[in-house]
Design an enzyme around this catalytic site. Structure first.
Site: not given
Length: 287
Positions: A210, A212
Site C-alpha cells: 500500500d 503509507d
C-alpha cells in the site's frame, strides 16, 4: 548438521514453494527465549532451506513482540549462513506502487528496542560495523532473480523501521516522505542487526502492499488491503526465492560471514563462562 543452509523469514504460505521437499518442523531452544515458531527444514533445488514464519503460524505475534535474538540464534544454531527476509511494507514515494518489490540497502531505526537487537552484553562487549546493513552480494542475486521473473523491482532504498502495531500518523508519514525515505515496515531492522552479529548474510525483499498515509488521494491502509496485496505478491516471492536459491554459494565466504572479526572489545580471557557458553553458536570460530 549442515552449515550451509539458506534461511527464509516471512509470512505464512511461503513454505508452500513448489519443489520444497523433505519438510520437517524442528523446535529449537535458545538462551534468549522462544523463537516465533518451530523452524521448517527441507530441500529446495538441491539446497537445504530453513523457513521461519515470522509472526508464527496463524499470525499470533505483534511486530514489537518479535524475539529477533531467539529467531536468528535458532537459525545460526541450525546452520544457516544466508537469510532472505520477505516482508510487507508501505510505500513512502509515488514511484513505488503496490505489488512492487524494493530491495533496501539501508535502514532507519524509529524503534525503542536497541538493546533487544544484540546478542552481546552480560560481560562480552561487541560493536558490530553496520554502515551497510544489507549483504550486497545477496541483494544483487535477489535483484537479478526478480528481474528474471519480470517483477517490478527497485534495487536499493531506505527502509524506515517503525514500532507499531498502529500504522503511522499522517504527520509521521509526511515527515518520512519529505525526507526522501522509501518504504516503511515494523520488523526487519532487528533481524538485520542480529544477523550481522551472527555473521549471517542478510537481505530484505520488501513487498509493497500500500501507499503509507502521506498520500492523501489514496484509500487509508487497512488490514484487508494489506492481505489482498500480500496474496498477490506471494506467488512472485516464491518464484524469486526458487530462482535465487541455486545461485547462492555453498561456502560462507562473503564479508558478512566474518563481521565479528574486529568487533569484540572484551579480552577473551575475561569472557564469563556462562555468556561464552550461551553464545557458542555465534562465537564458535573465535573460541
Amino acid at each position: 548438521m549442515t552449515n550451509n543452509r539458506i534461511g527464509v523469514i516471512g509470512g505464512s504460505g511461503l513454505y508452500h514453494i513448489e519443489g520444497f521437499t523433505r519438510q520437517k518442523w524442528v523446535k529449537v531452544k535458545t538462551p534468549f527465549g522462544s523463537p516465533s515458531d518451530d523452524f521448517l527444514t527441507g530441500e529446495l533445488l538441491g539446497r537445504e532451506v530453513l523457513f521461519l514464519p515470522r509472526h508464527a503460524r496463524g499470525h499470533r505475534i505483534l511486530p514489537s513482540e518479535l524475539n529477533h535474538c531467539a529467531n536468528i540464534y535458532g537459525m545460526k544454531k541450525l546452520g544457516v549462513n544466508w537469510i532472505i527476509s520477505v516482508s510487507a511494507v508501505g510505500s513512502l514515494q509515488k514511484k513505488y506502487k503496490p505489488c512492487d518489490i524494493v530491495l533496501p540497502d539501508q535502514f532507519l531505526d524509529r524503534t525503542k528496542r536497541s538493546f533487544e537487537h544484540t546478542f552481546f552484553g552480560r560481560g562480552i562487549v561487541a560493536h558490530i560495523a553496520f554502515a551497510d546493513p544489507i549483504c550486497p552480494e545477496l541483494r544483487a542475486l535477489l535483484f537479478q532473480s526478480a528481474k528474471a521473473e519480470g517483477a517490478r523491482v527497485h534495487n536499493g532504498g531506505t527502509y524506515v523501521n517503525m514500532e507499531g502495531p498502529a500504522f503511522s500518523t499522517r504527520a509521521e508519514s509526511l515527515t518520512n516522505h519529505r525526507l526522501g525515505y522509501d518504504v516503511i515496515g515494523m520488523t526487519n531492522l532487528g533481524e538485520a542487526k542480529c544477523a550481522r552479529e551472527a555473521e549471517i548474510a542478510y537481505a530484505t525483499m520488501a513487498m509493497i502492499t500500500d501507499y503509507d498515509c502521506w498520500k492523501v488521494d489514496e484509500a487509508h491502509v487497512t488490514v484487508e488491503m494489506v492481505l489482498a496485496n500480500l496474496n498477490r505478491n506471494a506467488a512472485q516471492a516464491k518464484a524469486i526465492i526458487a530462482r535465487v536459491v541455486p545461485q547462492i554459494p555453498h561456502e560462507p565466504n562473503w564479508p558478512c560471514h566474518s563481521a565479528l572479526k574486529n568487533a569484540i572489545m572484551t579480552a577473551k580471557e575475561a569472557w564469563p563462562a556462562k555468556t561464552k557458553a550461551e553464545l557458542k553458536p555465534i562465537l564458535a570460530k573465535y573460541l
